[in-house]
Design an enzyme around this catalytic site. Structure first.
Site, PDB file in Angstrom:
ATOM      1  N   TYR A 141       0.831  -1.208   0.000  1.00 17.96           N
ATOM      2  CA  TYR A 141       0.000   0.000   0.000  1.00 17.96           C
ATOM      3  C   TYR A 141       0.861   1.253   0.000  1.00 17.96           C
ATOM      4  O   TYR A 141       0.622   2.194  -0.761  1.00 17.96           O
ATOM      5  CB  TYR A 141      -0.912  -0.026   1.227  1.00 17.96           C
ATOM      6  CG  TYR A 141      -1.831   1.164   1.360  1.00 17.96           C
ATOM      7  CD1 TYR A 141      -2.961   1.280   0.567  1.00 17.96           C
ATOM      8  CD2 TYR A 141      -1.576   2.159   2.305  1.00 17.96           C
ATOM      9  CE1 TYR A 141      -3.822   2.368   0.700  1.00 17.96           C
ATOM     10  CE2 TYR A 141      -2.422   3.240   2.446  1.00 17.96           C
ATOM     11  CZ  TYR A 141      -3.543   3.336   1.637  1.00 17.96           C
ATOM     12  OH  TYR A 141      -4.380   4.419   1.776  1.00 17.96           O
ATOM     13  N   ILE A 174      -9.151   9.036   9.568  1.00 19.54           N
ATOM     14  CA  ILE A 174     -10.462   9.645   9.344  1.00 19.54           C
ATOM     15  C   ILE A 174     -11.529   8.787  10.010  1.00 19.54           C
ATOM     16  O   ILE A 174     -11.503   7.557   9.934  1.00 19.54           O
ATOM     17  CB  ILE A 174     -10.758   9.778   7.836  1.00 19.54           C
ATOM     18  CG1 ILE A 174      -9.608  10.515   7.125  1.00 19.54           C
ATOM     19  CG2 ILE A 174     -12.079  10.500   7.626  1.00 19.54           C
ATOM     20  CD1 ILE A 174      -9.352  11.928   7.601  1.00 19.54           C
TER      21      ILE A 174
END
Length: 238
Positions: A141, A174
């Site tokens: 990632y 988030i």
């Protein structure tokens, strides 16, 4: 009515982005594999069924352009995460992460520029704080999101001659449904993370959506090649 295209714009952070553009009066084309949560977006939203990793030349953009005309904003939001250290990632897993996060974005940037050489426009790529700093057990990632930041800079330099800007947004921690579900199993981990954020709180999907919209709008007319972290200062205060 201006047109925006948002990949993966019907769920997670993408859904908030779609809502932000719709609130600003855009006609929004959402490119995704499934219609999950799409129906709550209303008549300004249009669903385009597509596996962006399989569409190697981003033909979906040409189809939308032919139907709707110039695309004012392209948001390359769709992505995939893989939680594994480098020694546990198989070649097929690495290809999958690169296909979705990098190759599909590379293709869409190229197609968008070719379609908008005469009209200009704005591209916003969703990167990650993984493109700024190392993250544990996320080698594939982090590699992909670092590539996104480099791609953004290169497109910004090359496409400026056509009046096309390209910027990136790097979300930090988030407060999404997925994040809450993961951290509900380990409340101490959330406390530890919040303790490392200078503002001591997670961001909201709207924080990311507002930043994406800003970069796509004329308010950011002289912002090009930037990578804006939306992380409450995590990357600089870690």
């Amino acid at each position: 009515m201006p047109v925006a295209v948002i990949t993966g714009g019907n769920k997670g952070l993408g859904l908030s982005q779609s809502q932000r553009f719709i609130a600003a009066g855009y006609e929004v084309y959402i490119v995704a594999r499934s219609r999950a949560d799409f129906d709550q977006l209303g008549p300004q939203a249009h669903f385009v069924a597509c596996d962006i990793a399989a569409d190697r030349e981003a033909t979906y953009l040409a189809d939308i352009h032919a139907k709707a005309g110039p695309i004012s904003a392209l948001v390359n939001n769709a992505g995939v995460h893989l939680k594994k250290p480098v020694w546990d990632v198989s070649p097929d897993e690495f290809d999958m992460v690169l296909d979705v996060n990098v190759r599909a974005m590379f293709a869409s940037c190229g197609r968008y520029v070719n379609l908008h050489r005469d009209t200009g426009g704005a591209i916003v790529n969703i990167a990650s704080m993984g493109g700024i700093m190392g993250l544990p057990s996320a080698a594939a990632y982090v590699t992909a999101k670092t590539a996104v930041v480099g791609l953004t800079r290169s497109v910004a330099v090359d496409a400026a001659q056509f009046g096309i800007r390209c910027n990136a947004v790097s979300p930090g921690f988030i407060d999404t449904d997925m994040t809450r579900a993961i951290l509900a199993k380990d409340p101490a981990r959330r406390d530890k993370i919040e303790g490392r954020i200078p503002g001591r709180k997670f961001g909201t999907p709207q924080d990311v959506a507002n930043t994406v919209y800003y970069l796509a709008s004329d308010q950011a007319a002289y912002v090009n090649g930037a990578n804006l972290p939306v992380d409450g200062g995590y990357a600089v205060g870690f």
